[in-house]
Design an enzyme around this catalytic site. Structure first.
Site, short mmCIF file in Angstrom:
data_model
loop_
_atom_site.label_atom_id
_atom_site.label_comp_id
_atom_site.label_asym_id
_atom_site.label_seq_id
_atom_site.Cartn_x
_atom_site.Cartn_y
_atom_site.Cartn_z
N HIS A 1 -6.12 88.18 3.90
CA HIS A 1 -5.65 88.79 5.16
C HIS A 1 -6.89 89.12 6.00
O HIS A 1 -7.63 88.23 6.37
CB HIS A 1 -4.78 90.00 4.81
N HIS B 1 -3.92 77.80 11.14
CA HIS B 1 -3.09 78.97 11.47
C HIS B 1 -1.67 78.72 11.02
O HIS B 1 -1.20 77.57 11.04
CB HIS B 1 -3.11 79.22 12.99
N ASP C 1 -10.85 83.99 13.82
CA ASP C 1 -11.98 84.46 13.02
C ASP C 1 -13.24 83.62 13.17
O ASP C 1 -14.30 84.03 12.71
CB ASP C 1 -11.58 84.51 11.54
N1 AMX Z 1 -9.33 74.39 5.30
C1 AMX Z 1 -8.87 73.73 4.20
N2 AMX Z 1 -7.55 73.53 3.97
C2 AMX Z 1 -6.70 73.98 4.90
C3 AMX Z 1 -7.11 74.63 6.07
C4 AMX Z 1 -8.49 74.85 6.24
N3 AMX Z 1 -8.99 75.50 7.29
N4 AMX Z 1 -6.03 74.96 6.80
C5 AMX Z 1 -4.95 74.53 6.10
N5 AMX Z 1 -5.35 73.96 4.95
C6 AMX Z 1 -4.50 73.42 3.88
C7 AMX Z 1 -3.70 74.57 3.26
O1 AMX Z 1 -4.46 75.23 2.26
C8 AMX Z 1 -2.50 73.86 2.71
O2 AMX Z 1 -2.88 73.22 1.50
P1 AMX Z 1 -1.85 73.15 0.26
O3 AMX Z 1 -0.66 72.41 0.77
O4 AMX Z 1 -2.64 72.42 -0.78
O5 AMX Z 1 -1.53 74.57 -0.12
C9 AMX Z 1 -2.26 72.77 3.75
O6 AMX Z 1 -3.50 72.59 4.43
C10 AMX Z 1 -1.19 73.12 4.76
O7 AMX Z 1 -1.49 74.37 5.34
P2 AMX Z 1 -0.90 74.79 6.75
O8 AMX Z 1 0.59 74.71 6.69
O9 AMX Z 1 -1.58 73.98 7.80
O10 AMX Z 1 -1.40 76.28 6.93
P3 AMX Z 1 -0.92 77.61 6.17
O11 AMX Z 1 0.07 78.32 7.03
O12 AMX Z 1 -0.53 77.33 4.76
O13 AMX Z 1 -2.28 78.44 6.12
C11 AMX Z 1 -4.30 79.46 6.90
C12 AMX Z 1 -2.87 78.99 7.26
C13 AMX Z 1 -4.90 80.21 8.05
C14 AMX Z 1 -4.21 80.41 5.66
C15 AMX Z 1 -5.14 78.22 6.53
O14 AMX Z 1 -5.25 77.40 7.67
C16 AMX Z 1 -6.52 78.55 5.98
O15 AMX Z 1 -6.67 78.79 4.78
N6 AMX Z 1 -7.58 78.58 6.84
C17 AMX Z 1 -8.93 78.86 6.42
C18 AMX Z 1 -9.13 80.34 6.17
C19 AMX Z 1 -9.13 81.11 7.48
O16 AMX Z 1 -9.76 80.77 8.46
N7 AMX Z 1 -8.39 82.22 7.47
C20 AMX Z 1 -8.30 83.04 8.68
C21 AMX Z 1 -6.88 83.05 9.19
C22 AMX Z 1 -6.89 83.66 10.55
C23 AMX Z 1 -5.61 84.30 10.84
O17 AMX Z 1 -4.54 83.74 10.68
N8 AMX Z 1 -5.71 85.54 11.24
#
Ligand code: AMX
Length: 394
Positions: free
Chosen positions: A233, A274, A329
Site C-alpha cells: 500500500h 495501476h 509514486d
Molecule cells: N511491474 C511488473 N509487473 C507488473 C506491473 C509492474 N509495474 N504492473 C502490473 N504487473 C503485473 C501484475 O503483477 C500482474 O501479474 P500477475 O498476473 O502475474 O499477478 C499483471 O501484471 C496484471 O496486473 P494489472 O491487472 O495490470 O495490475 P494490478 O491491478 O494487479 O496491480 C499494481 C496494480 C499497481 C499493484 C501493479 O501495477 C504494480 O505492482 N506496480 C508496481 C508497484 C507500484 O508502483 N506500486 C505503486 C502503486 C501506486 C498506487 O496505486 N498508489
C-alpha cells in the site's frame, strides 16, 4: 450464485459467487463516498473535480473542499486557514512521548503512535472537530518525528499560527541549507495530490471500519496509518525512490537493460501500473511538470524521466499488464529528495499526513451524515464457516 445473494448496483446486476470469497472484498460494493472517485482516464476526482484542476490549490483549500464538498471562496479560504491555525497548539508534551520511541522503528510506526498520543491528549465528542484538530496538528507531529529521530533538539517554540500548514511543518523540521520556497511547493503539491483516493482503498476503508465501532477519530486514523504502512500500500512510494537510487543511471540503454533484468527476476517495476487507471496517472504528470520546472538536471529526476520513456514500452510488451504507464509514486520521491528530504523511509509519512484529510472527511461523512445523520452502522461483513461439519471433543 452464492447462497442466493444477488446485489443490484443501478444498471449492473452483480451476482456474488464462490469466486468472490477470500479476495479481499475486491470489487464488492459496500457503500458510497462523497469525497472522491477514480476514473480510468482522469484518475482521482475530489468532489467531482479532476485532480489535474486542483493540483495548484493550497492544501487548506482542499481540506475545505473535502469537508464541505465545495471549493472555498476567498473569504472561506481565509476562514479555513484561520480555523486550522487556531487548532494548531498541541495540548500535551508530544516531544517527550516521541523521545521514548526506538529510533530504529519505522517512521510510519512513529506516525501512528504520534496520532494515538494526540488523541490521548484531547478528544472532543465531535467527529468533525477531532478531524480538523488532527489535520491542524499534523505539521508539528511530522516535524517532531524528523527532529527527534535525527537526534536534533525537540525543545522548539510553539508553531507560529499565522503560517500555513506546510510552512509550520518546514519551520518545525528546521533544516539548514534548503530552499524553503521550493520545498513548500513540492510538499504542498504532494499533499494536495495524495489527500484522498476513493472509499475502498485499504487505509481509508480501515479508518472507516475502526470508526464504525465509535473509536475516536485519532484511533481510527492511527489504524488507517498502520494499514497504509504496508509495502503493498503506502510504502510503495518508499520502494519507488529506493528503486530509482538502485538504477543509478539515466542512460536509456542502461535503464532499459535494468528494467528487463528486474522483470526477468520476477520483480515489479516500481512507479508503473495501476488497478483502475488506464493512462498515465495525472498525479504523475503534474509532478513531472513540477520537476521539469524546479529540478530538470537533478540526477534522480533524470532517471525517472528516462524510466517514463522506457518502462511503458517494455511493460507494454506483456499483454497481461493492464496499464504500463507511470503511477503517482514514480516522481514524488525524486522531488522530495531534491528538496532535501533524502531518506526514503520517511516518504510514506507524507502520504499518511495527506490522507488524514481525506480519511478524516470520509469518517465525518460515515459517522454523521449518512443515513439521515444516524451514520453507517458498525461494520459486519459476512464470513462463511470453512469447516461445515459440527465436531465435538472425544
Ligand atoms: N511491474 C511488473 N509487473 C507488473 C506491473 C509492474 N509495474 N504492473 C502490473 N504487473 C503485473 C501484475 O503483477 C500482474 O501479474 P500477475 O498476473 O502475474 O499477478 C499483471 O501484471 C496484471 O496486473 P494489472 O491487472 O495490470 O495490475 P494490478 O491491478 O494487479 O496491480 C499494481 C496494480 C499497481 C499493484 C501493479 O501495477 C504494480 O505492482 N506496480 C508496481 C508497484 C507500484 O508502483 N506500486 C505503486 C502503486 C501506486 C498506487 O496505486 N498508489
Amino acid at each position: 450464485m452464492l447462497r442466493g445473494i444477488k446485489l443490484t448496483d443501478e444498471d449492473v446486476l452483480l451476482e456474488l459467487t464462490d469466486k468472490h470469497l477470500n479476495i479481499g472484498l475486491r470489487g464488492v460494493p459496500v457503500g458510497t463516498c462523497r469525497t472522491s472517485f477514480v476514473t480510468p482516464t482522469e484518475g482521482v476526482h475530489y468532489c467531482g473535480y479532476p485532480i489535474r484542476e486542483l493540483a495548484s490549490f493550497e492544501p487548506e483549500d482542499i481540506v475545505y473542499l473535502l469537508m464541505n464538498k465545495e471549493l472555498p471562496n476567498a473569504s472561506q479560504s481565509q476562514e479555513i486557514r484561520k480555523d486550522l491555525a487556531s487548532r494548531a497548539k498541541i495540548p500535551g508534551d508530544l516531544a517527550s512521548v516521541l523521545s521514548t520511541l526506538p529510533k530504529f522503528g519505522h517512521p510510519m510506526d512513529w506516525l501512528s503512535v504520534g496520532i494515538h498520543t494526540l488523541g490521548m491528549f484531547e478528544t472532543t465528542d465531535d467527529w468533525k472537530e477531532d478531524a480538523l484538530n488532527l489535520i491542524a496538528r499534523m505539521p508539528r507531529l511530522m516535524g517532531l518525528i524528523f527532529r527527534i529521530r535525527e537526534g536534533r533538539d525537540s525543545n522548539i517554540p510553539e508553531d507560529d499560527t499565522s503560517l500555513s500548514l506546510v510552512d509550520r511543518f518546514i519551520n518545525t523540521l528546521g533544516l539548514e541549507n534548503v530552499d524553503k520556497g521550493v520545498m513548500k511547493r513540492v510538499i504542498s503539491t504532494y499533499l494536495v495530490l495524495h489527500m484522498d483516493h476513493g472509499g475502498g482503498n485499504l487505509s481509508t476503508f480501515t479508518g472507516k471500519a475502526v470508526a464504525s465501532g465509535k473509536a475516536t477519530v485519532y484511533s481510527s486514523i492511527a489504524g488507517a496509518m498502520n494499514a497504509l504502512s504496508g509495502p503493498l500500500h503506502g510504502r510503495a512510494n518508499q520502494s519507488c525512490l529506493e528503486f530509482v537510487l538502485k538504477i543509478g543511471t539515466s542512460d536509456t540503454d542502461e535503464v532499459e537493460a535494468f528494467v528487463r533484468a528486474e522483470l526477468d527476476a520476477g520483480r515489479p517495476i516500481f512507479g508503473f501500473g495501476h488497478a483502475v487507471l488506464r493512462v498515465e496517472d495525472p498525479r504523475a504528470t503534474v509532478q513531472f511538470e513540477l520537476g521539469e520546472e524546479i529540478c530538470p538536471n537533478d540526477e534522480n529526476f533524470k532517471i525517472i524521466r528516462t524510466l517514463r520513456d522506457v518502462a511503458p514500452r517494455v511493460l507494454g510488451e506483456n499483454p497481461k499488464i493492464s496499464n504500463p504507464n507511470a503511477n503517482v509514486d514514480i516522481a514524488s520521491g525524486a522531488l522530495l529528495h531534491h528538496v532535501g528530504l533524502t531518506d526514503p523511509t520517511y516518504y510514506t509519512t507524507f502520504f499518511g499526513w495527506a490522507r488524514v484529510a481525506g480519511i478524516g472527511a470520509q469518517i465525518v461523512d460515515e459517522r454523521s451524515v449518512f443515513r439521515g445523520g444516524k451514520g453507517v452502522p458498525i461494520y459486519r461483513p459476512k464470513y462463511f464457516a470453512e469447516q461445515q461439519t459440527l465436531r465435538h471433543i472425544e
